[in-house]
Design an enzyme around this catalytic site. Sequence first.
Site, PDB file in Angstrom:
ATOM      1  N   GLY B  78       0.805  -1.223   0.000  1.00  8.90           N
ATOM      2  CA  GLY B  78       0.000   0.000   0.000  1.00  8.90           C
ATOM      3  C   GLY B  78       0.833   1.264   0.000  1.00  8.90           C
ATOM      4  N   ARG B 142       1.013  -5.705  -4.913  1.00  8.04           N
ATOM      5  CA  ARG B 142       0.932  -6.572  -3.740  1.00  8.04           C
ATOM      6  C   ARG B 142       1.396  -8.005  -4.001  1.00  8.04           C
ATOM      7  NH1 ARG B 142      -1.381  -4.065   0.492  1.00  8.04           N
ATOM      8  NH2 ARG B 142      -2.635  -2.221   0.047  1.00  8.04           N
ATOM      9  N   ASP B 173       5.581  -7.600   6.009  1.00  6.55           N
ATOM     10  CA  ASP B 173       5.632  -8.775   5.141  1.00  6.55           C
ATOM     11  C   ASP B 173       6.647  -8.597   4.009  1.00  6.55           C
ATOM     12  OD1 ASP B 173       3.817 -10.268   6.541  1.00  6.55           O
ATOM     13  OD2 ASP B 173       2.088  -9.641   5.339  1.00  6.55           O
ATOM     14  N   LYS B 199       8.214   0.932   5.523  1.00  7.35           N
ATOM     15  CA  LYS B 199       7.107   1.724   5.009  1.00  7.35           C
ATOM     16  C   LYS B 199       5.781   1.183   5.490  1.00  7.35           C
ATOM     17  CE  LYS B 199       4.528   0.187   2.488  1.00  7.35           C
ATOM     18  NZ  LYS B 199       3.708  -0.623   1.585  1.00  7.35           N
ATOM     19  N   THR B 200       4.898   1.976   5.952  1.00 10.01           N
ATOM     20  CA  THR B 200       3.471   1.688   6.133  1.00 10.01           C
ATOM     21  C   THR B 200       2.809   2.766   6.983  1.00 10.01           C
ATOM     22  OG1 THR B 200       1.804   0.293   7.180  1.00 10.01           O
ATOM     23  CG2 THR B 200       4.021   0.048   8.016  1.00 10.01           C
ATOM     24  N   ASP B 202       0.272   2.267   8.581  1.00  9.53           N
ATOM     25  CA  ASP B 202      -0.361   1.599   9.711  1.00  9.53           C
ATOM     26  C   ASP B 202       0.454   1.705  10.994  1.00  9.53           C
ATOM     27  OD1 ASP B 202      -2.039   0.876   7.671  1.00  9.53           O
ATOM     28  OD2 ASP B 202      -1.245  -1.149   7.487  1.00  9.53           O
TER      29      ASP B 202
END
Lengths: 549, 549
Positions: B78, B142, B173, B199-200, B202
Amino acid sequence: MAKSALHLARMSYQPKMPASLRGAVKVVEGAATESVSDREEIAAFFPHTYGLPLVSFLPGSEMKEYPAANVGVILSGGQAPGGHNVIAGLFDEMKALNAESRLFGFLMGPEGLIEHKYRELTAEVIDEYRNTGGFDMIGSGRTKLDKPEQFEAGLEILRELEIKALVIIGGDDSNTNACILAEYYASIGAGIQVIGCPKTIDGDLKNAQIEASFGFDTAAKVYSELIGNIQRDCNSARKYWHFIKLMGRSASHITLECALQTHPNICIISEEVEANNYFLDDVVTYIAETVVRRSEAGMDFGTVLIPEGLIEFLPAMRRLIKELNEFLSQNDAEFKLIKRSAQRVYITNKLSEENAALYRSLPADVAQQLIADRDPHGNVQVSLIATEKLLADMTAQKLAEWTEEGRFHGKFSTLTHFFGYEGRCAMPSNFDADYCYCLGRAAAILIAAGKTGYMASVKNLADPISEWAAGGVPMTMMMNMERRSGKEKPVIRKALVEMEGEPYRALREMRREWALSTEYVYPGPIQFFGPEAVSDSPTITLQLERTGR
Amino acid sequence: MAKSALHLARMSYQPKMPASLRGAVKVVEGAATESVSDREEIAAFFPHTYGLPLVSFLPGSEMKEYPAANVGVILSGGQAPGGHNVIAGLFDEMKALNAESRLFGFLMGPEGLIEHKYRELTAEVIDEYRNTGGFDMIGSGRTKLDKPEQFEAGLEILRELEIKALVIIGGDDSNTNACILAEYYASIGAGIQVIGCPKTIDGDLKNAQIEASFGFDTAAKVYSELIGNIQRDCNSARKYWHFIKLMGRSASHITLECALQTHPNICIISEEVEANNYFLDDVVTYIAETVVRRSEAGMDFGTVLIPEGLIEFLPAMRRLIKELNEFLSQNDAEFKLIKRSAQRVYITNKLSEENAALYRSLPADVAQQLIADRDPHGNVQVSLIATEKLLADMTAQKLAEWTEEGRFHGKFSTLTHFFGYEGRCAMPSNFDADYCYCLGRAAAILIAAGKTGYMASVKNLADPISEWAAGGVPMTMMMNMERRSGKEKPVIRKALVEMEGEPYRALREMRREWALSTEYVYPGPIQFFGPEAVSDSPTITLQLERTGR
């Protein structure tokens, strides 16, 4: 109250003003005015406030002495960024004219006047709200202030507080009512002036005299920030069509401005749909055809902007809604006995052939929404209809058919969004902070000059602030007669998007290219600091409308 | 391409860096490391990349000569604000070390490596994307890069382009897979280094070595801007409860950070719900009780923040979803024959007693969502469930019961929102622009130092940038064994909100007051200019976590 770092920084922002609002002001009256149409009827409705001259302010040579005066202020209708700054400007100018003057805010909209709920707005209160979004300083409300009983109830508290003038900050309807109130108080010799201020994010309160309503700038920029962010996501993930509905009531000004700021692949304009007598299927076909062409160019993604009011501008939908409203209000008791799962079939059987066909073609949830959640008068609540989902679903349906027919070979996945509440109470942009503050100061000067039935105005908004021209416009000048609830009434004319206007023409010129290319523009968040081009530019609508003049 | 004024202004922003990343760099190795747990198993999985030393960068005394090197870069998963700046930092440091080095970007994520789709990233390309949001420079995807066939397919193109190192920018992941790839290339002596970048949005890729994943700062600030705007509206209109769901996958970091920034009336934290083994009804009751208490204090309005992953943290819902998944994947053919209107009853009859009762209690649309729109494996797609609507509807239902029982006398009207795509591709805040650029430069230095199986790292992020400490962390160090698709696998441990962590403790301390007062904070839009406290502050989470260390 805990405050964010930006909130604290904005508290000390000093709104910019043209020379005519700084220091001594000379009030200059122009020629008598006429209403935009229906002159005889409007004049008959407003014997005391019709035909007043335009008023403009010029830098004065000496500070005049003004007597102290108490003033009341009301926020009416939906929130718009900058409301607090109107009040701050009003307060500062009142105090500059006479430090003994006092300002009272009526609470939760016109209801506060009728029910005598108010708070005094002292420097301490005002300072807490400078340059902030929201209407929480005194709250707002949607009570319509249009009955003599209400005017009389208001008069009691105005007399008690020795208030000589009332400032009503609102949209077209609220300002129409402000004018009716001005006329009423003039007609009974109450000695109370009423001044309006043009507020609404929808941008539909504008005309030859009022270039923009406040809040439109900020709201459109917040929505454009979000659309830009979504478009960047769209162009990175390359797998979704985003259907984005935008607030703005009937008019499509917000959607048009956002399109000019962000260059989406598709932008629907309600006024155009109506002008061309489009059916819902025409709109869906238009979207689906663009999806196909982008897909053929390898792009199974895109963005669609949709104005909140679209449904009501589709003549066929309007006919369906009209029949539904009539049927449901007349057969409410019987309808309530029908089981939810049987309602759709029941209704379909009751409708005329044309409307039944359209109703049958709607997705289940929209069909259900159209008959559920009706307002107290039994009317369908059009604003609750998820038009963005409706169009996404119907486009998917059409593309599924076209896939079977071999006309479409791509993928079509959708995400939907609705932006409205995200922008109505944003911190006002520098533009709105400045514009609102100037409107407030102008209102105070109109009051000091003894005016009533006027709207505060600031013109040349697309020019540098030094060129802004403040003054007042007689509200009757913006009126025409319109049919409302079955009666002809004098109202301030609502401005819809004009098919001959420069903003719409700019969209029409560029949208073919936007549809097939991916020329997204990313406006980013509103900036309060930094280069002027970044922090102080007016909307593209204002800039284009200046070009058009 | 047309660019907004802010976009143009940001193109010339020069990210800030600590001294250790400017000019000559000395690479210092620490002691050998161990994985956070399951050391033997992890060591067995990664014989070539286990136990490597931590690496830190210090200002060097002389510029070393480095040979030219070609490098590949992949954006995985993402979008997160700042990805382009990682690539810009990587490019600039590569060129600083040797102007002949070349950078290749693989297109649309790991798939680009496997399918040999790439573009060379020249200065011209890089300059077009500095300090911008989105991943559109090379796209993302993805595809899981975790099979030897894929590694071999990748090797072909890496050899063809004479690439000696691959930088993989991704979440937990993707970085786990980056480490597996590093181990694989080391094990076959391919001579290809692999470096990861955290990176994220979240925020769940963090640990003792990695203080924050990039993008979290910007996304949380965009959502907080919108929540603040909605809260100001809420406090002005005083008639709605806003239920706001926020992206963030399983972890509630985003929701927690937004709560700390905006002080909502209610904030649900998934990890707390799980720790207390709450049922859905417990969460609804908690909300409803707060609604009642606010109503009794005259406030029929409020805000509720809801993390996207909530449903999966409700043990009872998890059991229901598990049974639904198992039943539907085993009985797909039979289920497809059931008419949509009969599906709910059909499913209810097939479920165990406990799950049937819960399923029966869900609102119709949520019950439908749980059995429709399943993924290719037949699993329920939890992220598609409108949890914000579910909670709003169930709270309304409970309050209706309480009204009948005389326990609630107020009004309860709701509006729902979901923010996710609005923040993933926003223009990176100064923090993320700086952090990402430093990560990119660190990655280039790790490559020049011959490292593989490392993640680029920058520490002391809550301190002034002059104190930031850049270096590299062996990825095996962050790993533990977890059960995935029925097998024990080595993975980078996902960071959930810790019940003992400072951010959650801060929320717990303040939320009682937030619930009953209306102490909203309005962060406003991200600022790139202006006072440092406004434009350059890190997240509250980072600041509190520093306090906790």
